[in-house]
Design an enzyme around this catalytic site. Structure first.
Site, PDB file in Angstrom:
ATOM      1  N   ILE A  14      29.781  98.946 -89.206  1.00  0.00           N
ATOM      2  CA  ILE A  14      31.079  98.429 -89.656  1.00  0.00           C
ATOM      3  C   ILE A  14      32.144  99.525 -89.651  1.00  0.00           C
ATOM      4  O   ILE A  14      33.327  99.262 -89.374  1.00  0.00           O
ATOM      5  CB  ILE A  14      30.978  97.743 -91.043  1.00  0.00           C
ATOM      6  CG1 ILE A  14      32.217  96.907 -91.307  1.00  0.00           C
ATOM      7  CG2 ILE A  14      30.773  98.738 -92.167  1.00  0.00           C
ATOM      8  CD1 ILE A  14      32.472  95.816 -90.307  1.00  0.00           C
ATOM      9  N   SER A  36      27.808 111.140 -93.091  1.00  0.00           N
ATOM     10  CA  SER A  36      26.873 110.079 -92.740  1.00  0.00           C
ATOM     11  C   SER A  36      25.457 110.624 -92.651  1.00  0.00           C
ATOM     12  O   SER A  36      25.231 111.681 -92.044  1.00  0.00           O
ATOM     13  CB  SER A  36      27.290 109.436 -91.408  1.00  0.00           C
ATOM     14  OG  SER A  36      26.675 108.183 -91.270  1.00  0.00           O
ATOM     15  N   LYS A  91      32.037  95.565 -98.760  1.00  0.00           N
ATOM     16  CA  LYS A  91      31.365  94.487 -99.492  1.00  0.00           C
ATOM     17  C   LYS A  91      29.865  94.537 -99.234  1.00  0.00           C
ATOM     18  O   LYS A  91      29.474  94.985 -98.155  1.00  0.00           O
ATOM     19  CB  LYS A  91      31.939  93.119 -99.114  1.00  0.00           C
ATOM     20  CG  LYS A  91      32.033  92.792 -97.644  1.00  0.00           C
ATOM     21  CD  LYS A  91      30.920  92.486 -96.760  1.00  0.00           C
ATOM     22  CE  LYS A  91      29.641  91.854 -97.097  1.00  0.00           C
ATOM     23  NZ  LYS A  91      28.806  91.597 -95.875  1.00  0.00           N
ATOM     24  N   ASP A 169      24.102  88.730 -97.406  1.00  0.00           N
ATOM     25  CA  ASP A 169      25.011  89.748 -96.847  1.00  0.00           C
ATOM     26  C   ASP A 169      26.177  89.068 -96.121  1.00  0.00           C
ATOM     27  O   ASP A 169      27.338  89.320 -96.444  1.00  0.00           O
ATOM     28  CB  ASP A 169      24.251  90.721 -95.937  1.00  0.00           C
ATOM     29  CG  ASP A 169      25.205  91.733 -95.318  1.00  0.00           C
ATOM     30  OD1 ASP A 169      25.496  92.752 -95.948  1.00  0.00           O
ATOM     31  OD2 ASP A 169      25.712  91.457 -94.197  1.00  0.00           O
TER      32      ASP A 169
HETATM   33  P1  NAP Z   1      24.639 100.356 -90.805  1.00  0.00           P
HETATM   34  O1  NAP Z   1      25.000 100.130 -89.378  1.00  0.00           O
HETATM   35  O2  NAP Z   1      23.203 100.480 -91.164  1.00  0.00           O
HETATM   36  O3  NAP Z   1      25.458 101.652 -91.269  1.00  0.00           O
HETATM   37  C1  NAP Z   1      25.270 102.287 -92.506  1.00  0.00           C
HETATM   38  C2  NAP Z   1      25.495 103.777 -92.299  1.00  0.00           C
HETATM   39  O4  NAP Z   1      25.429 104.441 -93.572  1.00  0.00           O
HETATM   40  C3  NAP Z   1      24.428 104.434 -91.407  1.00  0.00           C
HETATM   41  O5  NAP Z   1      25.060 105.372 -90.563  1.00  0.00           O
HETATM   42  C4  NAP Z   1      23.548 105.140 -92.443  1.00  0.00           C
HETATM   43  O6  NAP Z   1      22.795 106.215 -91.924  1.00  0.00           O
HETATM   44  C5  NAP Z   1      24.599 105.585 -93.430  1.00  0.00           C
HETATM   45  N1  NAP Z   1      24.051 105.961 -94.741  1.00  0.00           N
HETATM   46  C6  NAP Z   1      23.008 105.420 -95.399  1.00  0.00           C
HETATM   47  N2  NAP Z   1      22.843 106.044 -96.595  1.00  0.00           N
HETATM   48  C7  NAP Z   1      23.806 106.993 -96.670  1.00  0.00           C
HETATM   49  C8  NAP Z   1      24.159 107.964 -97.639  1.00  0.00           C
HETATM   50  N3  NAP Z   1      23.485 108.078 -98.798  1.00  0.00           N
HETATM   51  N4  NAP Z   1      25.195 108.788 -97.383  1.00  0.00           N
HETATM   52  C9  NAP Z   1      25.898 108.683 -96.233  1.00  0.00           C
HETATM   53  N5  NAP Z   1      25.600 107.801 -95.250  1.00  0.00           N
HETATM   54  C10 NAP Z   1      24.570 106.956 -95.480  1.00  0.00           C
HETATM   55  O7  NAP Z   1      25.221  99.181 -91.720  1.00  0.00           O
HETATM   56  P2  NAP Z   1      26.561  98.342 -91.501  1.00  0.00           P
HETATM   57  O8  NAP Z   1      26.258  97.131 -90.703  1.00  0.00           O
HETATM   58  O9  NAP Z   1      27.650  99.230 -91.042  1.00  0.00           O
HETATM   59  O10 NAP Z   1      26.802  97.809 -92.986  1.00  0.00           O
HETATM   60  C11 NAP Z   1      27.226  98.685 -94.014  1.00  0.00           C
HETATM   61  C12 NAP Z   1      27.940  97.861 -95.086  1.00  0.00           C
HETATM   62  O11 NAP Z   1      29.056  97.224 -94.474  1.00  0.00           O
HETATM   63  C13 NAP Z   1      27.063  96.743 -95.669  1.00  0.00           C
HETATM   64  O12 NAP Z   1      27.296  96.638 -97.055  1.00  0.00           O
HETATM   65  C14 NAP Z   1      27.550  95.486 -94.971  1.00  0.00           C
HETATM   66  O13 NAP Z   1      27.433  94.330 -95.789  1.00  0.00           O
HETATM   67  C15 NAP Z   1      29.012  95.822 -94.740  1.00  0.00           C
HETATM   68  N6  NAP Z   1      29.582  95.078 -93.594  1.00  0.00           N
HETATM   69  C16 NAP Z   1      28.927  95.060 -92.400  1.00  0.00           C
HETATM   70  C17 NAP Z   1      29.436  94.292 -91.354  1.00  0.00           C
HETATM   71  C18 NAP Z   1      28.783  94.265 -89.991  1.00  0.00           C
HETATM   72  O14 NAP Z   1      29.247  93.490 -89.125  1.00  0.00           O
HETATM   73  N7  NAP Z   1      27.758  95.060 -89.718  1.00  0.00           N
HETATM   74  C19 NAP Z   1      30.613  93.544 -91.538  1.00  0.00           C
HETATM   75  C20 NAP Z   1      31.285  93.630 -92.742  1.00  0.00           C
HETATM   76  C21 NAP Z   1      30.737  94.393 -93.775  1.00  0.00           C
HETATM   77  P3  NAP Z   1      21.194 105.942 -91.641  1.00  0.00           P
HETATM   78  O15 NAP Z   1      21.173 104.930 -90.541  1.00  0.00           O
HETATM   79  O16 NAP Z   1      20.650 107.291 -91.295  1.00  0.00           O
HETATM   80  O17 NAP Z   1      20.628 105.388 -92.935  1.00  0.00           O
END
Ligand code: NAP
Length: 308
Positions: A14, A36, A91, A169
């Protein structure tokens, strides 16, 4: 006016898909760092592996956007607030209601802004839908949020773990719209949650909600939808049917239909800038409360294991 110096914490899907492009077109912010866990970075922007090293660097920073999975969001927000930084929370804003309350208290004590980024509320049809519904009598509503988890969350293990929300989610986006546009508060009456045998979070959920006049809202969330994806809210009123489709981008009223452009995240950052400049906070927990109620009151049903 000086830009707000912002760091992104959690540079995953995101952050790359939406936060970086929105920041590029918003002169209120300057992206000055990223932190990150996976070591990801943006060309030309100082990168850290975690929030501790970012904060210890003592670089000039005003705010962070926390875009990690939700399980860790509260702890990261607490660290940032304790350093006097403003915080934008992706969120869902926290992993639990008590954690959200705790963050609001902390922000109040430090004088910083905390903002829960319910991005779906900024979809083009949502504000006009809210205005149209403000003086209507609600007779009933349905929410259908059915998508293919393999398309939207491939390999995201955290989403299936406790605190990852599972099908809530995406489902909480629908609830963030419903709680924003419906004129009366909602209560959860009944819920049924389907848990794959090998997962800690649900793959599907059916909720019965009600407003204080007794109007029922049926919610159908499912992550096993192949083919056409459905993100639709239909609200039956004394003045006819309102339909919000395409996740809130398209609004259909009895007399007209309008299709908006995708501007959720630019609008989200514009709101964050406004809150920071005005010294205000905004953290609405209504969507999170309905999800918590569903986990508390809902019947758990075992279903077949899910493999990516
Ligand atoms: P994601 O692709 O898994 O990205 C999360 C990122 O955070 C990864 O780079 C992860 O690294 C990193 N991370 C994890 N723990 C951390 C820490 N303690 N300190 C710093 N970085 C850390 O997930 P995402 O899809 O972007 O979703 C993240 C949030 O955005 C969720 O709450 C989701 O509901 C929301 N969101 C997502 C979307 C979507 O389309 N994907 C849309 C709207 C909202 P690692 O991989 O090494 O753990």
């Amino acid at each position: 006016m000086e830009p707000i110096r912002l760091a992104i914490v959690g540079l995953g899907k995101i952050a790359r898909d939406q936060h970086l492009p929105a920041l590029m077109v918003n002169g209120d912010f300057a992206l000055v760092a990223t932190a990150s866990a996976d070591g990801a970075s943006v060309v030309g922007v100082p990168a850290f592996d975690n929030i501790e090293t970012l904060l210890a660097s003592e670089m000039d920073l005003d705010a962070v956007a926390i875009c990690t999975p939700p399980q860790i969001r509260g702890e990261l927000a607490r660290a940032a607030l304790s350093h006097g930084l403003h915080v934008l929370l992706e969120k869902p804003p926290a992993a639990s209601l008590s954690e959200a309350a705790w963050l609001v208290d902390l922000a109040r004590s430090t004088g910083a802004t905390i903002f829960a980024g319910w991005h779906s509320r900024f979809a083009a049809g949502v504000a006009p839908a809210r205005a149209w519904l403000a003086n209507r009598r609600i007779l009933g509503a349905s929410i259908v949020w059915r998508e293919d988890v393999r398309t939207w969350h491939p390999g995201q293990d955290w989403i299936w773990r406790a605190g990852g929300f599972g099908v809530f989610d995406p489902g909480i986006n629908a609830l963030s719209i419903a709680t924003h546009i419906l004129p009366l508060p909602l209560v959860l009456i009944d819920a049924e949650l389907e848990f794959p045998a090998n997962r800690e979070a649900p793959i599907a959920a059916r909720l019965s909600l009600q407003d204080s006049t007794g109007a029922g809202i049926a919610v159908d969330l499912d992550w096993r939808q192949i083919g056409l994806q459905t993100w639709v809210i239909r609200i039956d009123t004394d003045a006819g049917l309102l339909e919000l489709s395409e996740g809130g981008a398209k609004l259909t009223l009895p007399s007209e239909s309008r299709q908006g452009k995708d501007g959720e995240y630019p609008a989200l950052y514009a709101r964050f800038a406004e809150l920071v400049r005005n010294g205000e906070s905004e953290l609405d927990t209504d969507p999170l409360r309905l999800v918590a109620d569903a986990f508390q009151r809902g019947r758990a049903i075992d279903t077949e294991p899910f493999f990516d």
